[in-house]
Write a protein that holds these residues in place. Structure first.
Motif, PDB file in Angstrom:
ATOM      1  N   ALA A   1       0.862  -1.178   0.000  1.00 20.44           N
ATOM      2  CA  ALA A   1       0.000   0.000   0.000  1.00 20.44           C
ATOM      3  C   ALA A   1       0.895   1.224   0.000  1.00 20.44           C
ATOM      4  O   ALA A   1       2.049   1.165   0.429  1.00 20.44           O
ATOM      5  N   GLY A   2       0.384   2.339  -0.474  1.00 20.75           N
ATOM      6  CA  GLY A   2       1.195   3.550  -0.516  1.00 20.75           C
ATOM      7  C   GLY A   2       0.332   4.788  -0.531  1.00 20.75           C
ATOM      8  O   GLY A   2      -0.748   4.808  -1.118  1.00 20.75           O
ATOM      9  N   ARG A   3       0.795   5.818   0.134  1.00 19.91           N
ATOM     10  CA  ARG A   3       0.132   7.116   0.115  1.00 19.91           C
ATOM     11  C   ARG A   3       1.205   8.191   0.005  1.00 19.91           C
ATOM     12  O   ARG A   3       2.358   7.955   0.353  1.00 19.91           O
ATOM     13  N   HIS A   4       0.825   9.373  -0.458  1.00 24.55           N
ATOM     14  CA  HIS A   4       1.794  10.458  -0.504  1.00 24.55           C
ATOM     15  C   HIS A   4       2.021  10.990   0.899  1.00 24.55           C
ATOM     16  O   HIS A   4       1.136  10.938   1.757  1.00 24.55           O
ATOM     17  N   GLY A   5       3.217  11.497   1.151  1.00 16.59           N
ATOM     18  CA  GLY A   5       3.538  12.079   2.443  1.00 16.59           C
ATOM     19  C   GLY A   5       3.318  13.576   2.431  1.00 16.59           C
ATOM     20  O   GLY A   5       3.061  14.184   1.393  1.00 16.59           O
ATOM     21  N   THR A   6       3.401  14.156   3.615  1.00 16.58           N
ATOM     22  CA  THR A   6       3.173  15.589   3.768  1.00 16.58           C
ATOM     23  C   THR A   6       4.399  16.247   4.370  1.00 16.58           C
ATOM     24  O   THR A   6       4.899  15.800   5.407  1.00 16.58           O
ATOM     25  N   SER A   7       4.866  17.301   3.747  1.00 15.25           N
ATOM     26  CA  SER A   7       5.992  18.049   4.283  1.00 15.25           C
ATOM     27  C   SER A   7       5.579  18.807   5.533  1.00 15.25           C
ATOM     28  O   SER A   7       4.411  19.161   5.718  1.00 15.25           O
ATOM     29  N   ASN A   8       6.561  19.064   6.406  1.00 17.91           N
ATOM     30  CA  ASN A   8       6.311  19.958   7.546  1.00 17.91           C
ATOM     31  C   ASN A   8       6.109  21.402   7.109  1.00 17.91           C
ATOM     32  O   ASN A   8       5.651  22.221   7.893  1.00 17.91           O
TER      33      ASN A   8
ATOM     34  N   ASP B   1      -0.773   4.641  12.178  1.00 25.52           N
ATOM     35  CA  ASP B   1      -0.593   3.192  12.031  1.00 25.52           C
ATOM     36  C   ASP B   1      -0.015   2.843  10.668  1.00 25.52           C
ATOM     37  O   ASP B   1       0.687   1.837  10.520  1.00 25.52           O
ATOM     38  N   GLN B   2      -0.325   3.669   9.647  1.00 26.15           N
ATOM     39  CA  GLN B   2       0.157   3.391   8.288  1.00 26.15           C
ATOM     40  C   GLN B   2       1.334   4.285   7.886  1.00 26.15           C
ATOM     41  O   GLN B   2       1.604   4.444   6.699  1.00 26.15           O
ATOM     42  N   LYS B   3       2.039   4.833   8.852  1.00 28.19           N
ATOM     43  CA  LYS B   3       3.104   5.777   8.507  1.00 28.19           C
ATOM     44  C   LYS B   3       4.220   5.142   7.684  1.00 28.19           C
ATOM     45  O   LYS B   3       4.966   5.841   6.993  1.00 28.19           O
TER      46      LYS B   3
END
Length: 561
Positions: free
Chosen positions: A358-365, A485-487
């Motif tokens: 599974a994959g999701r885009h990350g978010t910058s600080n 949980d999915q980090k």
């Protein structure tokens, strides 16, 4: 909230910067402080943490549809501007006012740049990276890194240092031209929101895989989940007018199920950066989206829907699934029950693909930038303002003026002797959205660590924790736990530097080629195999050279050069 999360000429030396004491952080300490400029006739005084006489800051920022004012208040006259003047002696004035919708702000600011109009003291912006680039290249803004080092408070510096790469998009020749606006970590990372009442109606189980999800989408599309006797619902709403991998109503997770993330640079197993839109996984994801479009699982209008418009399909009860951040119950999902009081929705994890990935885009600080005019007479005044918010608002102590929120009667109210931030009681006013940096001040790691603590059943002890517990609906808390949980499934955008030379020359044509090809494939107007010729043309039209330049940049920042 910004839209796409997109991420500097030369050395500009600030002349006439007024020297404040190193102890200055915008806090009131009861002592009178005075600063002298290089011109003896000009002085700027702080008395008990307040400028006397007041100092003005002119600024520009887009005003989004999520910002609302009480009757009699507006962008220049509201509870926040009154606070800034009364507490700090700072008068805030918009140079002009423009909404963030339909590129109105961007268009007006570009016209100002083209006509060489005077810029305000401060520009705060979230949005189109190309516009940030144009502003930096205009030569009208100072090396803000030097000012930040000199004037920023320890609290603010520590928050930025949680991830120093937030500076990268706004650097030019080693200079930090723009100051990154901080956001909460994981704040835009998506979960899957599903109509829970529809799930119960058909006794459907949580989707763990893409195949499981297709069963649900077929049911929501073809078995009349809203019971109106018409086949007028969709399984999934997405909007890819702006892109497939964006901040809400997005489809980047479909690509994540096949090991990639489109429209960004991803880190490969061998430590190199690759563009996610030209991988074999992208082809598989496009084939899946084409299949869903042909079966009616996603709206035919998806290609002309932006993020907000696509989400309306969910809130209006036309679609059963939407993917977006954990905070969506605060907006726009509050409209779900307004439109149908019987409706329920629930957050679910991002499902996995055929290989269990599974994959999701990350978010910058980082989420936006502050640019400081090189002709601003008193740039330290901005730091007095922002330091105060970081030191007192971002994580307030008991007894602080912001202990319960920004202003009573706006973002918090007393109910039975207890403070509440429940939007149904406050009217949904959010004075932090009136600030120069859109959210007041945010310490990146604070929100998710708090949500995780509350989700695990621990008691809220600090004012920030109590505020979160008071104002966060249960679905949002559950969603935040899923995000954490999915980090490990996150694909972070690894290239955050200034556009490379070839990017500047070729990106427009490459982007158009990509969007056209992907749209044609999703709508079934061309074969999925058209992807292969697109990749070949992308590489020969500058893509290979861009890949080389991106990796050279990555190697340089890793080594600190």
């Amino acid at each position: 909230m910004d839209t796409s999360k997109k991420r500097r000429v030369g050395s500009l030396v600030m002349i006439g910067v007024l020297a404040l004491s190193a102890a200055l952080s915008g806090c009131s300490n009861g002592n009178e402080k005075k600063t002298e400029s290089s011109t003896p006739a000009t002085t700027l005084e702080l008395k008990n943490g307040k400028y006397d006489p007041p100092v003005s800051i002119t600024y520009l920022r887009p005003w989004g549809p999520d910002v609302k004012f009480k009757s009699g208040e507006d962008q220049d006259n509201n509870v926040h501007t009154k606070w800034a003047k009364e507490k700090l002696g700072i008068e805030l004035k918009n140079q002009w006012i423009s909404p963030s919708t339909n590129n109105a702000f961007e268009t007006k600011l570009r016209l100002s740049l083209a006509s060489n109009a005077d810029m305000p003291d401060i520009i705060s912006y979230r949005g189109e990276f190309n516009l940030v680039r144009e502003l930096i290249e205009s030569g009208k803004f100072v090396d803000a890194g030097e000012l930040f080092d000199k004037y920023a408070s320890d609290t603010w510096k520590a928050a930025v240092n949680e991830d120093p790469s937030v500076w990268y998009p706004y650097m030019q020749d080693g200079k930090k031209i723009g100051i990154p606006i901080l956001d909460y970590s994981y704040n835009g990372d998506p979960v899957m929101w599903i109509r829970e009442d529809w799930m119960k109606k058909f006794n459907l189980e949580a989707p763990k895989t893409i195949d499981d999800l297709e069963v649900i989408m077929e049911t929501f599309t073809n078995q009349d989940p809203d019971g109106n006797g018409k086949q007028d619902t969709y399984g999934l709403t997405i909007g890819f007018k702006n892109w497939l991998n964006t901040w809400m109503s997005e489809a980047g997770w479909v690509f994540g199920a096949y090991g990639t993330m489109p429209n960004q640079w991803n880190l490969t197993a061998d430590g190199k950066l690759e563009y996610g839109s030209v991988t074999s996984g992208a082809k598989q994801a496009l084939a899946k989206l084409q299949s869903w479009m042909s079966k009616g699982y996603i709206p035919e209008e998806a290609g002309v829907y932006d993020e907000t418009k696509a989400a309306e399909e969910f809130t209006a009860g036309k679609a059963g699934i939407v993917v977006g951040p954990h905070w969506m119950p605060s907006w726009p999902l509050e409209d779900v029950k307004k439109n149908n009081p019987e409706a329920e929705y629930k957050a679910y994890p991002i499902p996995s693909g055929p290989n269990g990935q599974a994959g999701r885009h990350g978010t910058s600080n980082g989420n936006g930038v502050v640019l400081i005019n090189k002709d601003m007479k008193n740039p330290e005044a901005f730091f007095t303002y922002q330091n105060y918010l970081f030191d007192h608002y971002a994580n307030p102590k008991e007894g602080d003026e912001f202990e319960h929120g920004f202003a009573e009667g706006y973002d918090w109210v007393m109910v039975d002797g207890k403070p509440s931030t429940d939007a149904s009681l406050t009217g949904g006013y959010a004075p932090e959205k009136y600030t120069l940096t859109f959210d007041g001040a945010r310490i990146p790691n604070l929100s998710m660590t708090t949500l995780a603590k509350l989700a695990s059943g621990e008691e809220a002890t600090t004012p920030f924790e109590k505020k979160i517990k008071s104002g966060v609906p249960v679905p949002m808390l559950d969603a935040a736990k899923i995000v954490l949980d999915q980090k490990d499934i996150v694909f972070n955008q690894m290239f955050t530097g200034a556009p490379s030379m070839t990017m500047q020359m070729n990106n427009d044509i490459l982007t158009k080629m990509e969007k056209d090809t992907f749209s044609q494939i999703v709508y079934g107007k061309t074969s999925v195999d058209a992807f292969d010729s697109f990749v070949e043309k992308w590489k020969s039209s500058g893509g290979d050279q861009i890949t080389k330049e991106v990796n050279e940049w990555y190697d340089s920042v890793k080594s600190g050069k």
